[in-house]
Design an enzyme around this catalytic site. Structure first.
Site: not given
Length: 363
Positions: A49, A132, A150
């Site tokens: 991520e 996020y 996102d």
DNA sequence: GATGCGTGGCC
DNA sequence: TGGCCAAGCAT
């Protein structure tokens, strides 16, 4: 022309679409894997991520594999020398991510016994983890019902609800919509499905609406113009900055390098000596600003586009017999440049002066 | 809320 | 070909 009134969207059609059409990615536990009892590794989810922030899947793949090979656990990463981590990140961009990645690994190792927090709140307290990433790790690694938003999700949601408010002002409304849509069951798959949908179907240009599981419930489609969403605020013009960079090489094949300050642009990364990069076009870009007196010759120029400005760098080169004593910097064998934390702009600059310095030199 | 912060691929 | 865009965060 038929005017259809969209039904209210629900998660089910999207999850069914994901079961059939999910992408197989190195860091992903896909539905078939989950059925075999495989669980997501929070370290893998977090690492991917962070790497994926503002970065394409294709760019991330080799870096993800290399990091896992070098540092199989978050504790390994926490114990790694910073220089090696920065060198491994070189080329991926947004280098504050690498600095925060290291800090985050150290915090998890020392304050959490090497175990990632399993809540959004706990995750968001860590360096480099924002709204996020906290939601994504909580949902994907820990099955928390977190609203993941996102750029992909923003696009999908803005079209589903035909949200005319420009970004970023529309974010709170979009977050509400995502939260209402996120199911208690399979929240991680839902988040990944929304992102896969945005990446493969609900694309910025020419979305493939005929293949979309939401095509019966999309307000933008019913308005016959999904491409107009999301509406974005107009962006500023990109200024041009100029500077000079200096490639000094000894007869032994050593090149003069420096380390940039920890914060700001390319913070903590390695560079060749350069002037400040300003809007000016005068003496600052000439060989007068070189790191030492010598017969510097021009080696052309390179252009590099950063997020908020375009850089035009004049390259100067000199060959000297022996290493000079330099206060700020060190001499590195040109054969060892691949192991340095050199950002792409620096590789371009060196390649302009020494064409064979890198096997895969660009620019 | 606005700004600073990389890079590469795409049309 | 150059503007746009890609799983954002920190300040």
């Amino acid at each position: 022309m038929t005017i259809r009134t969209p039904d209210a969207p629900t998660a089910s059609p999207l999850l069914e679409w994901y079961d059939r059409h999910h992408r197989d990615l190195p860091w992903r536990v896909s539905p078939p894997m989950a059925r075999r009892g495989i669980k997501a590794d929070p370290y893998h989810v977090w690492l991917s991520e962070v790497m994926l922030q503002q970065t394409t899947v294709q760019a991330v793949k080799p870096y993800f594999a290399n990091f896992l090979a070098k540092w199989p656990t978050v504790t390994d990463l926490a114990n790694a020398p910073s220089e090696l981590v920065m060198a491994a990140w070189a080329g991926l961009g947004y280098y504050a991510r690498a600095r925060n990645l290291k800090k985050c690994a150290e915090a998890v190792a020392s304050q959490h016994d090497g175990i990632f927090p399993d809540t959004e709140e706990g995750l968001k307290a860590l360096p480099g983890i924002g709204d996020y990433t906290a939601a994504a790790v909580a949902a994907i690694a820990f099955n928390r019902q977190a609203a993941v938003m996102d750029g992909n999700v923003e696009r999908v949601i803005s079209r589903l609800y035909a949200i005319a408010t420009p970004l970023p002002a529309a974010k709170p409304l979009m977050r509400q919509k995502v939260a209402l849509l996120t199911p208690a069951d399979r929240p991680g798959d839902f988040a990944q499905a929304m992102m896969d949908l945005g990446a493969t179907i609900c694309t910025p240009k020419r979305p493939a609406c005929s293949l979309c599981p939401f095509n019966g419930s999309c307000e933008a489609l019913s308005l016959h113009d999904p491409e107009q969403f999301p509406v974005k605020a107009t962006k500023k013009e990109k200024p041009i900055r100029r500077g000079a960079a200096f490639v000094a090489v000894t007869s032994d094949g050593d090149i003069l390098l420096r380390r940039r300050v920890e914060s700001g642009l390319l913070g903590g990364m390695t560079e060749i000596p350069t002037t400040a990069w300003t809007a000016r076009q005068d003496g600052e870009t000439s060989a007068e600003a070189a790191p030492f007196k010598a017969d510097w010759e021009s080696a052309g120029s390179v252009t590099h586009v950063f997020t908020h400005f375009e850089l035009r760098l004049s390259i100067f080169r000199v060959a000297i017999a022996n290493r000079l004593k330099i206060d700020d910097g060190w001499w590195e064998p040109v054969t060892n440049l691949e192991a340095q934390a050199l950002p792409t702009i620096m590789k371009k600059a060196i390649a302009a002066a020494i064409p064979l310095a890198f096997k895969t030199a660009k620019g």
